[in-house]
Design an enzyme around this catalytic site. Structure first.
Site, PDB file in Angstrom:
ATOM      1  N   LYS A 174       0.842  -1.202   0.000  1.00  0.00           N
ATOM      2  CA  LYS A 174       0.000   0.000   0.000  1.00  0.00           C
ATOM      3  C   LYS A 174       0.880   1.255   0.000  1.00  0.00           C
ATOM      4  O   LYS A 174       1.976   1.248   0.567  1.00  0.00           O
ATOM      5  CB  LYS A 174      -0.856  -0.040   1.267  1.00  0.00           C
ATOM      6  CG  LYS A 174      -1.702   1.180   1.523  1.00  0.00           C
ATOM      7  CD  LYS A 174      -2.460   1.006   2.825  1.00  0.00           C
ATOM      8  CE  LYS A 174      -3.068   2.293   3.319  1.00  0.00           C
ATOM      9  NZ  LYS A 174      -2.105   3.270   3.809  1.00  0.00           N
ATOM     10  N   ASP A 181      -1.264  -0.774  -4.819  1.00  0.00           N
ATOM     11  CA  ASP A 181      -2.113  -1.925  -5.020  1.00  0.00           C
ATOM     12  C   ASP A 181      -1.974  -2.428  -6.458  1.00  0.00           C
ATOM     13  O   ASP A 181      -1.529  -1.692  -7.324  1.00  0.00           O
ATOM     14  CB  ASP A 181      -3.556  -1.426  -4.810  1.00  0.00           C
ATOM     15  CG  ASP A 181      -4.414  -2.493  -4.206  1.00  0.00           C
ATOM     16  OD1 ASP A 181      -4.098  -3.669  -4.423  1.00  0.00           O
ATOM     17  OD2 ASP A 181      -5.399  -2.141  -3.538  1.00  0.00           O
TER      18      ASP A 181
END
Lengths: 474, 293
Positions: B13, B130
């Protein structure tokens, strides 16, 4: 003729299980339909914000496939386009659009510029509206924009995207002093319907006879005509679904009611005229008078085919491959007026699922209890397989269907997109006059094989080499 | 060092510490004598900043944008410890397609035979956030990386991103795509952090290559534009990165992870939040989604 097993060799070696896409679809993409619609407006120039190749290929695909129609001045091959390449996809193509718009304004003259966008810019999210708004603020040009990414639908969807954009961004509020009875026509997609102009001209002619003037029709309208189209008393949609969303938006915005009547061919035209006349409150006597005179002329011309039709038995089992508008229009005419026996219909335009029943009902509501087989299918392979099973004796379809017709050894007339074996400029099949033209075209194709009929007739009378004998006779 | 180039990709992330971790691994490997190339796959193009004194380098896509002929020396820049730094680059935020940018940048690296010219022993791709689209799956899909690592904290969103990455790896695993090397557990200062990540690892049948604590040393070094190994080579944190780098270079085992489906992931998260709310597991009562300093 014996049926040939399978249809693998007809067009593509791919078998059904391996094909994830539609083979030989009979339309282009939303951008294609949008472009053709803009090309059909007088003084409008599209500016295409899309990958290199889009507008050129769509022009050739959409217009050449529509009986080799072409469009000039800053349209067709000359359509201004941003011709995006990889770096624009990565970094955005907004700057390129600004550049192209400025250049187009500098070197072309138009009453209206129509900015259309393709797939790539929709994926990367270029902010086209802000750019167009900035140009609009300068008030130098009339500019309309609409996002028409190809993946949003086919040519028919593109037509309505442009239609709604015009209603939203160009059409002006009605002028209260206008007392003329008038209508707008929607649902005929230029260059997707190869006979678009001929059809519109015939519908306009008939409405004019009822004292109704036609404003925005799709037949080379001027910008001014479209701007003032809100003065219409009624919008007429000539398809089961194409043009409906434009007419609906029109109603919401300007309160103009709309009716739907599928493209009338032959005697259907009388019903169509009565419904329009009723909606507009036109004097019934006038309507009767017009219909009587039109039908009289129609029947006089049809009558002159009588001997040929009966004498050589021109009745055929007819297969039709066409969009929903034509499927309904053609089948009704062939069965109800022309005495043909329609046995197979492939509706090829991917109409929305909610109108499938309506389409089936329209086609199955024929006189004489005729019930053709109907498939709603855009995939060429699937259509051809079903057609092979049905094996009609005459085919009304497009140029894609030449091979299957040859294989089935049946005559064929190109009446639906794509048509590359005919040039179509003024021809139309709608209305009374159009239906006679259609009969002429169908019978002309049938007559090409007439020497075979003559041969067999002469053979029955004892001639040993009928063709040669016949040649001597004439 | 070895005949075959060790190619790894590091995902996680945004803001979780990918670039920090990657840069420190790169320097640690160069200390071990490996020739390392670090490829930043993020339009921010700041992956290699701490290897270059905090400075940005021209990106691969800058060359595409300029339209000039590409020379290898325009896109490969040597950083601290001889680490070869490359930044893919990309569009401004909110414009264009960053995913396509990654694909194009990697294509350019291949066309320019950058790997043949510089002959690195190890290539590390530091990939943005992502696996949101095909572009960001490029290093996994195109067999650029043989092994993938994910950096995650015990933060639920970071774990969500890691789980998505596992889905991406599983998807391409049948077609020769890269497999998972393991999880780099970041910002692990308390037992609860460790327990959460351990449990996620167990659920997804993955393993943890190293636990890296959150440390002020990292922030101090980064402010000076340096990796921890450069700025504080003798610190405890630097040694943790050295150990991590050693684990990675010696890790010959890759596997297909078993990502949690969205329903199960939610249940798993609920289980932990309930446990945290009850104050169990040595927690200080904070919600597991908080990042503790």
């Amino acid at each position: 003729m014996s049926k040939t097993p399978g249809s693998r060799n007809i067009h593509s070696p791919l078998t059904e299980s391996r094909v994830a896409c539609t083979i030989s679809p009979r339309f282009t993409c939303a951008l294609g339909g949008a472009l053709a619609t803009v090309w059909g407006i007088v003084g409008a120039i599209p500016i295409v914000h899309s990958s290199a190749g889009c507008s050129r290929n769509l022009y050739m695909g959409q217009c050449f496939g529509s009986g080799w129609q072409t469009f000039g001045h800053a349209r067709g091959l000359m359509t201004p386009s941003t011709s995006l390449v990889e770096k624009h996809v990565i970094f955005g193509g907004e700057g390129r659009l600004v550049q192209q718009m400025k250049a187009s304004f500098e070197i072309t003259e138009a009453d209206l510029y129509f900015v259309l966008s393709g797939c790539q810019v929709a994926l990367i999210g270029d902010d086209i509206r802000t750019i167009v708004d900035q140009f609009k603020e300068r008030k130098d040009q009339t500019i309309i924009m609409v996002e028409t990414p190809g993946f949003k639908g086919n040519s028919y969807a593109g037509y309505d995207m442009v239609g709604r954009a015009l209603v939203e961004q160009l059409v002006e509020p009605p002028d209260e002093n206008d007392e003329q009875i008038s209508v707008n026509l929607f649902g005929i997609v230029p260059a997707q319907d190869p006979f678009w102009q001929g059809n519109i001209i015939e519908i306009k002619r008939l409405l004019n006879r009822l004292g109704v003037s036609v404003r925005w029709s799709g037949d080379y309208d001027t910008i001014d005509t479209i701007k003032k189209s809100s003065n219409a008393d009624l919008n007429i949609v000539l398809s089961e679904y194409v043009g409906v969303s434009t007419a609906e938006l029109f109603k919401q915005k300007f309160g103009v009611p709309w009716i739907k009547y599928n493209l009338p061919i032959g005697s259907e035209t009388s019903k169509f005229l009565r419904i329009v006349a009723e909606a507009l409150g036109i004097d019934r006597e006038l309507v009767d008078l017009v219909i009587d005179s039109e039908e009289e002329q129609f029947l006089k011309q049809l009558d002159r085919l009588g001997h040929l039709y009966a004498g050589f038995n021109l009745q055929r089992d007819i297969g039709v491959i066409a969009d929903s508008t034509y499927s309904i229009g053609l089948i009704k005419f062939l069965a109800n007026d022309f005495g043909m026996n329609p046995t197979f219909v492939a509706v090829s335009d991917e109409p929305p699922a909610e109108i499938h029943d309506t389409i089936r009902k329209e086609i199955l509501g024929l006189d004489y209890g005729l019930k053709p087989q109907i498939i709603i299918e855009s995939d060429g392979n699937k259509i051809w397989r079903a057609l092979e099973e049905s094996h009609p004796t005459f085919l009304l379809a497009g140029s894609f269907d030449k091979r299957i017709a040859d294989r089935l050894d049946i005559p064929r007339l190109s009446v639906s997109y794509p048509i590359t074996d005919r040039v179509i400029l003024s021809r139309g099949y709608a209305g009374y006059r159009g239906s006679i033209t259609l009969i002429e075209d169908i019978v002309t194709v049938l007559m090409k094989d007439m020497h075979l009929v003559i041969d067999s007739t002469l053979a029955r009378h004892g001639y040993k080499k009928p063709a040669e004998q016949f040649a001597k006779v004439i | 060092m070895s005949d075959e180039i060790k190619q790894i990709a590091i995902y996680g992330k945004g803001g979780i510490g990918k670039s920090t971790t990657t840069s420190n691994i790169s320097v640690a490997l160069s200390e071990l004598g490996y020739k390392v190339m670090q490829v930043g796959c993020d339009p921010k193009s700041d992956s290699t900043n701490t290897l270059r004194g905090g400075a940005f380098i021209p990106t691969v896509l800058d060359t595409l944008r300029s339209g000039k002929a590409i020379k290898p020396e325009d896109i490969v820049h040597e950083g601290y410890g001889g680490v070869l730094c490359v930044e893919a680059g990309g569009p401004e935020p909110g414009v264009g397609c960053a995913g396509r940018g990654i694909i194009s940048a990697v294509d350019i690296l291949k066309q320019q035979k950058i790997y043949d010219i510089y002959k690195p022993d190890v290539i590390i791709y530091d990939v943005l956030g992502d696996v949101v689209c095909g572009g960001f799956a490029m290093p996994i899909r195109e067999q650029l990386a043989k092994q993938v690592y994910t950096v995650t904290s015990s933060d639920f969103m970071a774990i969500y991103a890691a789980n998505n990455l596992f889905k991406g790896i599983r998807k391409y695993s049948n077609n020769g795509g890269a497999l998972l090397g393991g999880i780099i557990a970041n910002s692990v200062n308390k037992d609860i952090h460790k327990n959460i990540i351990d449990d996620f690892s167990k659920e997804t049948k993955t393993k943890i290559v190293e636990y890296v604590p959150r440390s002020l040393t990292v922030a101090k070094c980064e402010l000076k534009g340096k990796s921890v190994l450069e700025g504080a080579p003798k610190s405890k944190q630097a040694n943790i990165y050295r150990k991590l780098a050693k684990n990675i270079i010696e890790n010959g085992h890759s596997h297909i992870p078993a990502p949690l489906e969205s329903g199960s992931l939610q249940q798993w998260a609920d289980k932990w939040s309930n446990r945290l709310l009850k104050g169990n597991n040595g927690s200080n009562g904070n919600n597991g989604n908080n990042r503790n300093n």
